[in-house]
Design a protein around this motif. Sequence first.
Motif, PDB file in Angstrom:
ATOM      1  N   GLY A  19      35.997  43.333  37.627  1.00 13.27           N
ATOM      2  CA  GLY A  19      36.652  42.081  37.240  1.00 13.27           C
ATOM      3  C   GLY A  19      37.746  41.685  38.215  1.00 13.27           C
ATOM      4  N   GLU A  20      38.485  42.671  38.682  1.00 15.33           N
ATOM      5  CA  GLU A  20      39.567  42.408  39.637  1.00 15.33           C
ATOM      6  C   GLU A  20      39.038  42.021  41.018  1.00 15.33           C
ATOM      7  N   LEU A  21      37.831  42.478  41.340  1.00 14.45           N
ATOM      8  CA  LEU A  21      37.261  42.238  42.673  1.00 14.45           C
ATOM      9  C   LEU A  21      36.548  40.895  42.805  1.00 14.45           C
ATOM     10  N   ILE A  22      36.267  40.237  41.697  1.00 11.36           N
ATOM     11  CA  ILE A  22      35.474  39.005  41.729  1.00 11.36           C
ATOM     12  C   ILE A  22      36.024  37.973  42.707  1.00 11.36           C
ATOM     13  N   PRO A  23      37.318  37.653  42.707  1.00 10.93           N
ATOM     14  CA  PRO A  23      37.801  36.628  43.653  1.00 10.93           C
ATOM     15  C   PRO A  23      37.557  36.998  45.126  1.00 10.93           C
ATOM     16  N   ALA A  24      37.788  38.252  45.495  1.00  9.68           N
ATOM     17  CA  ALA A  24      37.582  38.664  46.888  1.00  9.68           C
ATOM     18  C   ALA A  24      36.101  38.624  47.263  1.00  9.68           C
ATOM     19  N   ILE A  25      35.235  39.016  46.331  1.00  4.85           N
ATOM     20  CA  ILE A  25      33.796  39.003  46.598  1.00  4.85           C
ATOM     21  C   ILE A  25      33.313  37.560  46.765  1.00  4.85           C
ATOM     22  N   ARG A  26      33.814  36.654  45.945  1.00  4.89           N
ATOM     23  CA  ARG A  26      33.432  35.238  46.067  1.00  4.89           C
ATOM     24  C   ARG A  26      33.862  34.668  47.413  1.00  4.89           C
ATOM     25  N   GLU A  27      35.065  35.009  47.815  1.00  7.15           N
ATOM     26  CA  GLU A  27      35.574  34.514  49.101  1.00  7.15           C
ATOM     27  C   GLU A  27      34.712  35.038  50.248  1.00  7.15           C
ATOM     28  N   ALA A  28      34.373  36.324  50.197  1.00  5.54           N
ATOM     29  CA  ALA A  28      33.526  36.912  51.236  1.00  5.54           C
ATOM     30  C   ALA A  28      32.130  36.286  51.211  1.00  5.54           C
ATOM     31  N   ALA A  29      31.638  35.934  50.024  1.00  3.58           N
ATOM     32  CA  ALA A  29      30.308  35.317  49.904  1.00  3.58           C
ATOM     33  C   ALA A  29      30.265  33.978  50.632  1.00  3.58           C
ATOM     34  N   GLU A  30      31.313  33.205  50.490  1.00  2.00           N
ATOM     35  CA  GLU A  30      31.360  31.909  51.177  1.00  2.00           C
ATOM     36  C   GLU A  30      31.291  32.098  52.691  1.00  2.00           C
ATOM     37  N   LYS A  31      32.010  33.092  53.189  1.00  2.00           N
ATOM     38  CA  LYS A  31      31.995  33.371  54.630  1.00  2.00           C
ATOM     39  C   LYS A  31      30.604  33.825  55.081  1.00  2.00           C
ATOM     40  N   CYS A  32      29.990  34.736  54.323  1.00  2.00           N
ATOM     41  CA  CYS A  32      28.649  35.213  54.680  1.00  2.00           C
ATOM     42  C   CYS A  32      27.631  34.081  54.649  1.00  2.00           C
ATOM     43  N   MET A  60      40.682  43.216  32.419  1.00  2.00           N
ATOM     44  CA  MET A  60      39.433  42.872  31.770  1.00  2.00           C
ATOM     45  C   MET A  60      39.114  43.956  30.749  1.00  2.00           C
ATOM     46  N   LYS A  61      38.638  43.558  29.588  1.00  2.00           N
ATOM     47  CA  LYS A  61      38.352  44.506  28.517  1.00  2.00           C
ATOM     48  C   LYS A  61      36.956  45.078  28.675  1.00  2.00           C
ATOM     49  N   THR A  62      36.797  46.300  28.175  1.00  2.00           N
ATOM     50  CA  THR A  62      35.491  46.954  28.170  1.00  2.00           C
ATOM     51  C   THR A  62      34.541  46.178  27.268  1.00  2.00           C
ATOM     52  N   PHE A  63      33.303  46.028  27.683  1.00  2.00           N
ATOM     53  CA  PHE A  63      32.332  45.267  26.924  1.00  2.00           C
ATOM     54  C   PHE A  63      31.586  46.094  25.898  1.00  2.00           C
ATOM     55  N   HIS A  64      31.514  47.380  26.079  1.00  2.00           N
ATOM     56  CA  HIS A  64      30.673  48.222  25.246  1.00  2.00           C
ATOM     57  C   HIS A  64      31.458  49.430  24.781  1.00  2.00           C
ATOM     58  N   PRO A  65      31.559  49.642  23.463  1.00  2.00           N
ATOM     59  CA  PRO A  65      32.413  50.705  22.949  1.00  2.00           C
ATOM     60  C   PRO A  65      31.948  52.118  23.281  1.00  2.00           C
ATOM     61  N   GLN A  66      30.690  52.316  23.654  1.00  2.00           N
ATOM     62  CA  GLN A  66      30.195  53.660  23.929  1.00  2.00           C
ATOM     63  C   GLN A  66      30.349  54.083  25.388  1.00  2.00           C
ATOM     64  N   LEU A  67      31.067  53.322  26.181  1.00  2.00           N
ATOM     65  CA  LEU A  67      31.228  53.655  27.591  1.00  2.00           C
ATOM     66  C   LEU A  67      32.203  54.806  27.771  1.00  2.00           C
TER      67      LEU A  67
END
Length: 177
Positions: free
Chosen positions: A20-33, A1-8
Amino acid sequence: MKTFHPQLTESASLLFERVGELIPAIREAAEKCDREAAFPYESMATLREAGLLMAPVPIEFGGLGLYGITRGEALFQLLHLVGYADLAIGRIFEAHVNAIELVRRYGTGKQIEAAALAAQAGDLFALWVTDPVENGLRISPTLILAGEKWVCSAAGAATPALVTAQTEAGGQVVLGG
């Protein structure tokens, strides 16, 4: 995933990539919760390990400095990403960010440093601000609290919490603990 803001900073840019890489795992855990009506401890641990709790902490205190006008857009984008993964986690994280921001804006140097050290240690901040119309929280000159609050983000899971209360003179104070 690319940086959104050049001053970071490089650290903040890497954080965006990790989230960005964690989104799929977080979504899966959300369904379980959601199915189990459980607090998202696993996802919060994932965000903690990824360094998100340090995102709003000033750079001079070891954080990523995502706050204020110059980096507010980047913080908004980070909140958006987390909320996109899991809205419940997004709300809890937003309260953490808001609590750190209140300390940064209104706290002393020692209080800001203490909040930074707590976030660095993995403490999730809660924010307890919603007052009922009739019986909001008040603090007396002798520091006695009376009244009630309705909602506290991450109640029972966060370590420190910030609480707003009205003074007898009509002002507002922020209490932490």
